[in-house]
Design a protein around this motif. Structure first.
Motif, short mmCIF file in Angstrom:
data_model
loop_
_atom_site.label_atom_id
_atom_site.label_comp_id
_atom_site.label_asym_id
_atom_site.label_seq_id
_atom_site.Cartn_x
_atom_site.Cartn_y
_atom_site.Cartn_z
N ALA A 169 23.91 56.73 55.83
CA ALA A 169 22.84 55.99 55.15
C ALA A 169 21.70 56.92 54.77
O ALA A 169 21.13 56.82 53.66
CB ALA A 169 22.33 54.86 56.04
N VAL A 170 21.37 57.86 55.65
CA VAL A 170 20.31 58.82 55.34
C VAL A 170 20.72 59.70 54.16
O VAL A 170 19.93 59.94 53.22
CB VAL A 170 19.99 59.68 56.58
CG1 VAL A 170 19.04 60.81 56.22
CG2 VAL A 170 19.37 58.82 57.68
N TYR B 255 22.92 58.92 51.89
CA TYR B 255 22.99 58.06 50.71
C TYR B 255 21.61 57.88 50.09
O TYR B 255 21.44 58.00 48.85
CB TYR B 255 23.60 56.71 51.11
CG TYR B 255 23.64 55.71 49.99
CD1 TYR B 255 24.70 55.69 49.10
CD2 TYR B 255 22.63 54.76 49.84
CE1 TYR B 255 24.74 54.76 48.06
CE2 TYR B 255 22.66 53.84 48.82
CZ TYR B 255 23.73 53.84 47.93
OH TYR B 255 23.75 52.92 46.91
N GLN B 256 20.62 57.59 50.93
CA GLN B 256 19.26 57.41 50.41
C GLN B 256 18.73 58.71 49.81
O GLN B 256 18.06 58.69 48.76
CB GLN B 256 18.34 56.94 51.54
CG GLN B 256 18.65 55.55 52.07
CD GLN B 256 18.45 54.48 51.00
OE1 GLN B 256 17.63 54.63 50.09
NE2 GLN B 256 19.21 53.39 51.11
N SER B 257 19.06 59.83 50.42
CA SER B 257 18.62 61.12 49.88
C SER B 257 19.26 61.39 48.52
O SER B 257 18.58 61.83 47.57
CB SER B 257 18.97 62.23 50.87
OG SER B 257 18.61 63.50 50.35
N ALA C 71 20.51 59.11 46.43
CA ALA C 71 19.99 58.15 45.46
C ALA C 71 18.61 58.57 44.96
O ALA C 71 18.30 58.46 43.76
CB ALA C 71 19.93 56.76 46.08
N ARG C 72 17.78 59.07 45.87
CA ARG C 72 16.44 59.51 45.47
C ARG C 72 16.51 60.73 44.55
O ARG C 72 15.79 60.84 43.56
CB ARG C 72 15.61 59.81 46.71
CG ARG C 72 14.16 60.16 46.40
CD ARG C 72 13.32 60.20 47.68
NE ARG C 72 13.88 61.12 48.64
CZ ARG C 72 14.52 60.73 49.76
NH1 ARG C 72 14.69 59.43 50.01
NH2 ARG C 72 15.00 61.63 50.60
N LEU D 194 26.93 56.29 43.14
CA LEU D 194 26.41 55.89 44.45
C LEU D 194 27.35 54.90 45.13
O LEU D 194 27.51 54.93 46.37
CB LEU D 194 25.02 55.27 44.29
CG LEU D 194 23.90 56.25 43.89
CD1 LEU D 194 22.59 55.49 43.69
CD2 LEU D 194 23.72 57.33 44.95
N ARG E 181 28.99 55.51 48.65
CA ARG E 181 28.82 54.56 49.77
C ARG E 181 30.17 54.17 50.35
O ARG E 181 30.35 54.11 51.57
CB ARG E 181 28.08 53.33 49.28
CG ARG E 181 27.82 52.31 50.40
CD ARG E 181 27.07 51.10 49.88
NE ARG E 181 27.86 50.38 48.88
CZ ARG E 181 27.51 50.23 47.61
NH1 ARG E 181 26.38 50.77 47.16
NH2 ARG E 181 28.27 49.55 46.77
#
Length: 464
Positions: free
Chosen positions: A27-28, A30-32, A34-35, A162, A166
């Motif tokens: 999740a970390v 993935y968020q990185s 995506a950002r 993404l 995921r």
């Protein structure tokens, strides 16, 4: 309900923890990602708008549209992009919208400063697909008003990347959790193998081989306290079983004598008619044998009650001088018959149960009177000190060999293997003394050297 094994529980717990950790790391990441993708796309959108704004400031817009109609669409380079050039309140001069995305209503920025990522606005279109838009106004040479530039992009490709990322994270986390669960189960099975070996060893121990002990060689250090505890339990069981067997044998031996006497004398008396004097003598003899049986039964019942850990005693402070003198007076007649004298010394107080104290001292004095040399003195002494009170009974007589002193407080044990004195003793007196001192959390000790035998009882002090 079937209970899971320890290995299965550890594997399940490890799988859950592994999945949680891997999913959290995914999740970390993935968020990185995506950002970073969002920043990249917004930067590309800002660069295109800046490029268009710079181009329009130095070029005749109308001539450019007629000469190069495909220039602006080629500048977008993406079928999901949107570009609208228009004067406020008029129809668009150019509208490039291959994906037919509705043009969002955005308040254009009125600035000549360089654009930044914070100027980009974000929305959601077509099934929550992100849509980025940037609207600015720029002056046009020869135009009465500023031109409005609206540029945007539908992020379908980014969403697809993404989503695939995921799904890969979930697949990797699930596969990793399953793999780690298997490794945890295998490791737990191997780690618990010494425990299973210990269970097999303990299961093979029975009444016939209580002397067997669990081997510590090769066992993990964590099992050392358990192995020591099991070995200690086996040692206590072996000692108790041996003692119980010895007690049973000794009790059978001691009961056989009075019962045999009763049966023999009764059988002889029934063989023929006797006179009254004979029957009176027979009844007197039988009465003595029954007294012996009754005394032995009482002693065994007392020992059984004393062995109960929940057995409570009523302790109080007792004057030593009065208790010792009372015992001397009680045994004075028996001592005179044996031609011995009892001397007493000591003062103070003892924290003890009065009835049990008198019984313990009575058993010690009975032994001392029985075995003391004629004409000797039995010394009964009490000494008080900080660790409690010590009461000793000392007599001169036959020396007890050292090999017998260690077992002299055992039930039915006699230092005389021939049991020459079994008619007057049941072999339970000193074991009763030991039980009484155990109830008092006290000490007991016997010593015998050069014809001097001493029994010592240590009573703890009164708790404050």
């Amino acid at each position: 309900m079937t209970r899971r094994s320890l290995a299965a529980r550890l594997a399940l717990l490890f799988a859950c923890l592994s999945f949680a950790v891997l999913a959290a790391v995914g999740a970390v990441l993935y968020q990185s990602l995506a950002r970073q993708l969002a920043d990249r796309d917004d930067a590309a959108l800002v660069a295109r708008v800046e490029q268009i704004r710079a181009l329009l400031q130095d070029t005749d817009l109308i001539a450019l549209i007629h000469q190069k109609p495909r220039l602006f669409s080629n500048m977008l380079g993406n079928r999901e992009a949107l570009l609208v050039l228009r004067f406020p309140g008029q129809a668009p001069l150019i509208e490039v919208n291959p994906s037919h995305t509705p043009v969002p209503r955005v308040m254009p920025l009125r600035t000549n400063a360089p654009l930044g990522l914070d100027d980009v606005r974000h929305a959601a279109e077509h099934g929550d697909i992100p849509f980025s838009v940037l609207a600015v106004t720029t002056p046009i040479s020869g135009a009465p008003q500023d031109l409005e530039i609206v540029a945007g992009r539908l992020m379908s490709e980014r969403s697809r990347v993404l989503r695939a990322y995921r799904n890969e994270i979930l697949l990797v986390a699930s596969s990793g959790a399953c793999l780690l669960a298997f490794l945890a189960w295998w490791g737990a099975r191997r780690g618990l193998s010494p425990l299973r070996a210990l269970a097999r060893q303990t299961a093979s121990i029975g009444v016939r081989n209580l002397s067997t002990r669990i081997e510590q060689r090769g066992a993990p250090r964590e099992l050392a306290p358990l192995i020591d505890g099991v070995n200690g339990m086996l040692e206590r069981l072996e000692r108790s079983f041996t003692q119980l067997s010895q007690v049973s044998a000794d009790m059978a031996h001691d009961l056989r004598t009075p019962i045999g006497n009763l049966l023999g004398q009764t059988e002889v008396a029934l063989g023929q008619r006797r006179d009254v004097a004979y029957y009176e003598k027979l009844l007197g003899s039988n009465f003595e044998e029954l007294q012996r049986l009754s005394k032995m039964t009482d002693n065994m019942l007392f020992l059984a009650r004393a062995d109960n850990a929940d057995n409570a005693i009523e302790r109080k402070l007792l004057p030593l001088a009065d208790e010792l003198q009372r015992m001397v007076d009680y045994f004075e007649g028996v001592a005179e018959e044996r031609e011995v004298r009892i001397a007493v010394s000591g003062d103070g107080q003892v924290w003890a149960d009065q009835t049990l104290l008198r019984r313990a001292l009575g058993n010690l004095l009975a032994n001392a009177v029985r075995y003391a040399d004629a004409g000797s003195v039995i010394v009964l002494t009490a000494t008080a000190h900080t660790a409690g009170v010590e009461i000793s009974v000392e007599n001169r007589g036959p020396t007890i060999p050292p090999q017998h002193l260690a077992r002299i407080f055992d039930r039915f044990y006699r230092a005389d293997p021939a049991r020459a004195d079994s008619a007057s003793s049941s072999g339970l007196g000193l074991s009763i003394v030991r039980s009484i001192m155990t109830l008092h959390q006290g000490r007991w000790q016997a010593s015998s050297n050069d014809g001097l035998t001493r029994f010592t009882l240590g009573f703890p002090p009164q708790p404050r």
